[in-house]
Structures are given as C-alpha cells and as structure tokens.
Scaffold this active site. Structure first.
Site, PDB file in Angstrom:
ATOM      1  N   ASP A  89      11.862  57.012  27.831  1.00 29.04           N
ATOM      2  CA  ASP A  89      10.470  56.059  28.144  1.00 29.04           C
ATOM      3  C   ASP A  89       9.520  55.738  26.995  1.00 29.04           C
ATOM      4  O   ASP A  89       7.835  54.896  26.619  1.00 29.04           O
ATOM      5  CB  ASP A  89       9.741  55.777  29.883  1.00 29.04           C
ATOM      6  CG  ASP A  89       9.303  56.860  30.004  1.00 29.04           C
ATOM      7  OD1 ASP A  89       9.833  58.011  29.686  1.00 29.04           O
ATOM      8  OD2 ASP A  89       8.564  56.747  30.863  1.00 29.04           O
ATOM      9  N   SER A  90       9.883  56.930  26.358  1.00 30.75           N
ATOM     10  CA  SER A  90       9.188  57.696  25.567  1.00 30.75           C
ATOM     11  C   SER A  90       9.119  56.389  23.929  1.00 30.75           C
ATOM     12  O   SER A  90       8.393  56.716  23.509  1.00 30.75           O
ATOM     13  CB  SER A  90       9.168  58.481  24.992  1.00 30.75           C
ATOM     14  OG  SER A  90      10.926  58.420  24.153  1.00 30.75           O
TER      15      SER A  90
ATOM     16  N   GLU B 185      10.478  70.327  31.429  1.00 28.34           N
ATOM     17  CA  GLU B 185       9.392  69.888  29.782  1.00 28.34           C
ATOM     18  C   GLU B 185       7.806  70.477  30.223  1.00 28.34           C
ATOM     19  O   GLU B 185       7.404  70.596  31.543  1.00 28.34           O
ATOM     20  CB  GLU B 185       8.978  68.416  29.719  1.00 28.34           C
ATOM     21  CG  GLU B 185       8.206  67.735  28.904  1.00 28.34           C
ATOM     22  CD  GLU B 185       7.485  65.859  28.418  1.00 28.34           C
ATOM     23  OE1 GLU B 185       8.193  65.575  29.492  1.00 28.34           O
ATOM     24  OE2 GLU B 185       7.640  66.130  27.538  1.00 28.34           O
TER      25      GLU B 185
ATOM     26  N   ASP C 168      15.451  56.214  31.630  1.00 24.91           N
ATOM     27  CA  ASP C 168      15.181  56.651  32.679  1.00 24.91           C
ATOM     28  C   ASP C 168      14.416  55.632  32.828  1.00 24.91           C
ATOM     29  O   ASP C 168      14.030  54.125  32.524  1.00 24.91           O
ATOM     30  CB  ASP C 168      13.619  56.907  30.347  1.00 24.91           C
ATOM     31  CG  ASP C 168      12.813  58.494  30.943  1.00 24.91           C
ATOM     32  OD1 ASP C 168      13.519  59.117  31.285  1.00 24.91           O
ATOM     33  OD2 ASP C 168      12.274  58.548  30.548  1.00 24.91           O
TER      34      ASP C 168
ATOM     35  N   LYS D  59      17.269  58.806  35.022  1.00 30.80           N
ATOM     36  CA  LYS D  59      16.370  60.104  35.209  1.00 30.80           C
ATOM     37  C   LYS D  59      15.491  59.418  35.480  1.00 30.80           C
ATOM     38  O   LYS D  59      15.043  58.423  35.079  1.00 30.80           O
ATOM     39  CB  LYS D  59      15.973  60.428  33.283  1.00 30.80           C
ATOM     40  CG  LYS D  59      14.865  60.969  33.988  1.00 30.80           C
ATOM     41  CD  LYS D  59      15.065  62.450  32.385  1.00 30.80           C
ATOM     42  CE  LYS D  59      14.098  61.925  31.367  1.00 30.80           C
ATOM     43  NZ  LYS D  59      12.716  61.812  31.687  1.00 30.80           N
TER      44      LYS D  59
ATOM     45  N   GLU E 256      11.166  60.908  36.790  1.00 31.51           N
ATOM     46  CA  GLU E 256      10.344  61.520  37.055  1.00 31.51           C
ATOM     47  C   GLU E 256       9.509  62.259  38.343  1.00 31.51           C
ATOM     48  O   GLU E 256       9.771  61.286  39.461  1.00 31.51           O
ATOM     49  CB  GLU E 256       8.360  61.283  36.368  1.00 31.51           C
ATOM     50  CG  GLU E 256       9.187  61.170  34.725  1.00 31.51           C
ATOM     51  CD  GLU E 256       8.162  61.622  33.791  1.00 31.51           C
ATOM     52  OE1 GLU E 256       6.488  61.065  34.258  1.00 31.51           O
ATOM     53  OE2 GLU E 256       7.521  60.215  32.326  1.00 31.51           O
TER      54      GLU E 256
HETATM   55  N1  LIG Z   1       6.955  60.581  20.195  1.00 34.13           N
HETATM   56  C1  LIG Z   1       7.340  61.412  21.130  1.00 34.13           C
HETATM   57  N2  LIG Z   1       7.578  62.375  21.828  1.00 34.13           N
HETATM   58  C2  LIG Z   1       7.884  62.946  23.064  1.00 34.13           C
HETATM   59  O1  LIG Z   1       7.819  64.145  23.158  1.00 34.13           O
HETATM   60  C3  LIG Z   1       6.939  62.562  24.296  1.00 34.13           C
HETATM   61  C4  LIG Z   1       6.936  61.082  23.952  1.00 34.13           C
HETATM   62  N3  LIG Z   1       7.078  60.479  22.359  1.00 34.13           N
HETATM   63  N4  LIG Z   1       6.371  60.619  24.765  1.00 34.13           N
HETATM   64  C5  LIG Z   1       6.514  60.924  26.311  1.00 34.13           C
HETATM   65  C6  LIG Z   1       5.874  62.066  25.998  1.00 34.13           C
HETATM   66  C7  LIG Z   1       4.740  62.564  26.363  1.00 34.13           C
HETATM   67  N5  LIG Z   1       5.137  63.564  25.359  1.00 34.13           N
HETATM   68  C8  LIG Z   1       4.038  64.912  24.699  1.00 34.13           C
HETATM   69  C9  LIG Z   1       2.905  64.225  24.414  1.00 34.13           C
HETATM   70  C10 LIG Z   1       2.185  64.480  23.258  1.00 34.13           C
HETATM   71  C11 LIG Z   1       2.082  66.215  23.700  1.00 34.13           C
HETATM   72  C12 LIG Z   1       1.000  67.547  22.814  1.00 34.13           C
HETATM   73  O2  LIG Z   1       0.250  66.566  22.297  1.00 34.13           O
HETATM   74  N6  LIG Z   1       1.025  68.327  23.391  1.00 34.13           N
HETATM   75  C13 LIG Z   1      -0.409  69.355  22.908  1.00 34.13           C
HETATM   76  C14 LIG Z   1      -1.048  69.501  23.916  1.00 34.13           C
HETATM   77  C15 LIG Z   1      -2.147  69.271  24.650  1.00 34.13           C
HETATM   78  C16 LIG Z   1      -3.189  69.824  25.539  1.00 34.13           C
HETATM   79  O3  LIG Z   1      -2.929  71.106  25.436  1.00 34.13           O
HETATM   80  O4  LIG Z   1      -3.385  68.906  26.502  1.00 34.13           O
HETATM   81  C17 LIG Z   1       0.612  70.101  22.340  1.00 34.13           C
HETATM   82  O5  LIG Z   1      -0.141  70.590  20.986  1.00 34.13           O
HETATM   83  O6  LIG Z   1       1.805  70.438  21.560  1.00 34.13           O
HETATM   84  C18 LIG Z   1       2.907  66.709  24.459  1.00 34.13           C
HETATM   85  C19 LIG Z   1       3.981  66.225  24.924  1.00 34.13           C
HETATM   86  C20 LIG Z   1       6.299  64.046  25.967  1.00 34.13           C
HETATM   87  N7  LIG Z   1       6.878  62.717  25.604  1.00 34.13           N
HETATM   88  C1  LIG Z   2      11.219  63.669  25.962  1.00 35.65           C
HETATM   89  C2  LIG Z   2      12.265  62.598  27.374  1.00 35.65           C
HETATM   90  C3  LIG Z   2      12.497  63.955  28.554  1.00 35.65           C
HETATM   91  C4  LIG Z   2      11.408  62.075  28.208  1.00 35.65           C
HETATM   92  O1  LIG Z   2      11.384  62.270  29.066  1.00 35.65           O
HETATM   93  C5  LIG Z   2      11.281  60.684  27.247  1.00 35.65           C
HETATM   94  O2  LIG Z   2      11.716  60.857  26.127  1.00 35.65           O
HETATM   95  O3  LIG Z   2      11.115  59.877  27.605  1.00 35.65           O
HETATM   96 MG   LIG Z   3      10.219  60.060  29.162  1.00 38.17          MG
END
Ligand SMILES: Nc1nc(=O)c2c([nH]1)NC[C@@H]1CN(c3ccc(C(=O)N[C@@H](CCC(=O)O)C(=O)O)cc3)CN21
Ligand SMILES: CC(C)C(=O)C(=O)O
Ligand SMILES: [Mg+2]
Length: 286
Positions: free
Chosen positions: A63-64, A201, A102, A132, A134
């Site tokens: 769903d990303s 995750e 998803d 899948k 959540e």
């Molecule tokens: N392109 C993309 N990649 C992904 O991995 C992903 C998506 N979209 N969409 C659904 C979710 C959202 N996800 C995410 C989105 C943002 C962060 C992020 O910005 N993490 C920061 C920390 C943020 C915080 O501490 O508040 C980092 O630096 O890792 C992590 C996972 C993982 N998934």
């Molecule tokens: C990041 C993976 C695990 C996911 O759920 C997604 O792509 O939506």
């Molecule tokens: Mg997902």
C-alpha cells in the site's frame, strides 16, 4: 468483475518468455525459516514485476503505492480498487515469486468477516497467492479466520504505517520495555494464529532478534537488522527513485539521476533537431 489474470501461472501474456523457474508456494516460503534469507521487494506494475521476479522469492504489492505511485501523503487513502488493479498487473508480470497483496486501511480491521470479504475479492481479482495485513494481537482472530478459509496471511508488526496517527510518526519501535514486550506478544499472537510469515518493520535490533527466536514462521525485516529470516524494501527507494526515504533504506542505484540525465539529453536533441535522426525516420519505398 471480469478476471483478467491467466490461470497458467508459469507464463502470462505480458511475459511470454518460457518460464525458467516454477512458481514458489506459500508452504515453500514457510519452510525457509532459519535457512537462506528470503528476498522480497515491492512491485506495483507489470514491467517492474518482470524485472524483479527472477531475483526475488516474494513480490509485495504494498500500500506504499499510495505515496510512491499516487503522491498521497500516507497509505491511509489507498483503496481496495487500487490494490486489485496493481495486484493483477504484478501477477501478470511474474511467474516465479509468491505475490502478496497489502490489505488497505479500512478494508479488514472491523471484523474477520469484513477481512474475508475484502481478501477474497483481492485473491479472486488478482490471482495473488496471499495477502498481508498490519496489526498485532488484536488482529490474531482475523489471521486465524482467513488462514482456516484458505487465504494465506502475512502479518506486519512493529512500525505499522496505517497506524501512523496512533503511533505519532514513523520512528523506530521497541525502545521502551513495555513496547518491546507488546511487540513480542504481537508477533507470537499473529504466528500462532497461522501467519505464514511476518514483516517486522522499524524495530530495534535486539527486538528483531527476539521476534525471530520466538516465532516459528519466517520474519521478514525492513529496518529490523540482518538477523531476520529475510528482507524487504520498497523498490523505488532502493533504486533511488523516491526522494524522502527512511534511514533503513540503502540506495543500490541513483535511477532518478540517470532518468534526469537521459531526459535532459532527449530535450537537447529535440531542440537541436538531432532527434529523430535517419534511423528513426520513415522514407517512401522505391
Ligand atoms: N517509499 C516508501 N518507502 C517505505 O518504506 C514506506 C512507504 N513508502 N510508505 C509506507 C511506509 C511508510 N514508511 C516509513 C516512512 C517514513 C519513515 C521515516 O521517515 N523514518 C525516519 C524516522 C522518523 C521519526 O523518527 O519520526 C528515519 O530517519 O528513519 C520510515 C518509514 C515505510 N513505508
Ligand atoms: C514496506 C512494506 C513492508 C509495505 O508494507 C509496503 O510497501 O506497503
Ligand atoms: Mg504496506
């Protein structure tokens, strides 16, 4: 609703090359626990599925796609229609990997019955092998309900993006003792309910290690250390096609840079009339 996927899973109209490999099965994925790490990537389109499929064990129609394909601010507005359309395309482009779809936000959480109606529609319209969803212990009865009715379920615990509003952001999970204990309980509940694999995750390394040790199904990590039974990333992230990425992403290429360079050359060639050249130009027959 017409079914548009081909029944013969060894080839498809979109991928007419004779298949060099037989399609993996859900039981074969389950049997990989503790063995060679599982390779999973996301795919949303037929061509990307064709390119990834020979190298992967699992393809996830995530769903990303809400953020990556549709420019939405989160995964919450993603619909069942979107997942079915992209899921069918990915199944048409793959012949080897297990395709997992998803379940989008709002399509499964209300009850096991709601989840079955949504999941069975996804399975029927896409031809995918699994879905899948959540969620932790609260979703365990739903995992059991679907599993007992022939729908293989992959779980997803830890950082669950559909719960971003409740979690307060996309930060790493499991740093406090209560959160650590809750996520282990979530993993055990989902595994005991019959999930064939679990995505973990954004969990800190010692928690990832504990989850892997506690459950009998493969644990596929994303931002969850190398101790997992497999890894998954969003393909556009690892190819360098998506700009805002988490710390857990490694960019294996800079495709955004390479696309920009190619398009810049095209624009220059059009403006200087050096494209199209003689090779791309039709002439009268003599
Ligand atoms: N392109 C993309 N990649 C992904 O991995 C992903 C998506 N979209 N969409 C659904 C979710 C959202 N996800 C995410 C989105 C943002 C962060 C992020 O910005 N993490 C920061 C920390 C943020 C915080 O501490 O508040 C980092 O630096 O890792 C992590 C996972 C993982 N998934
Ligand atoms: C990041 C993976 C695990 C996911 O759920 C997604 O792509 O939506
Ligand atoms: Mg997902």
């Amino acid at each position: 609703m017409s079914t548009t996927f081909t029944i013969d899973t060894s080839t498809s109209r979109a991928n007419p090359t004779p298949a060099p490999m037989k399609r993996l099965t859900v039981p074969a994925i389950l049997a990989r626990k503790g063995k060679e790490p599982l390779v999973m990537l996301t795919a949303y389109t037929v061509r990307m599925a064709q390119l990834l499929d020979p190298h992967c064990d699992l393809l996830l129609v995530g769903d990303s796609l809400g953020q990556v394909i549709y420019g939405l601010p989160s995964t919450l507005p993603v619909t069942l229609d979107m997942m079915c359309a992209h899921g069918a395309a990915v199944v048409r482009g793959s012949y080897h990997s297990v395709v997992v779809i998803d379940m989008p936000f709002g399509s499964y959480e209300a009850s096991p019955e709601q989840a079955f109606l949504s999941a069975s529609r996804v399975m029927a319209e896409t031809g995918a092998a699994a879905i899948k969803m959540e969620g932790g212990a609260a979703m365990a009865p739903t995992v059991a309900f679907l599993s007992a009715r022939g729908i293989p379920v992959m779980g997803h615990i830890g950082l669950t993006p559909q719960a971003v509003n409740a979690l307060g952001g996309y930060g790493a999970r499991g740093r406090s003792a209560p959160e650590h204990a809750k996520i282990i309980a979530d993993a055990k509940a989902i595994a005991e309910a019959g999930a064939f694999a679990i995505v973990a995750e954004g969990v800190i390394e010692p928690l990832a290690r504990a989850i892997v040790a506690e459950v009998s199904c493969p644990v596929i990590g994303i931002g969850a250390s190398a101790d997992c039974d497999g890894q998954v990333l969003v393909t556009e992230d690892m190819l360098g096609l998506f700009e805002r990425t988490a710390r857990f992403v490694k960019k294996f290429d800079d495709m955004a840079g390479r696309i920009s360079a190619a398009v810049e050359t095209y624009a220059t060639d059009v403006r200087s009339r050096s494209f199209p050249g003689p090779e791309q130009t039709y002439q009268p027959k003599n």
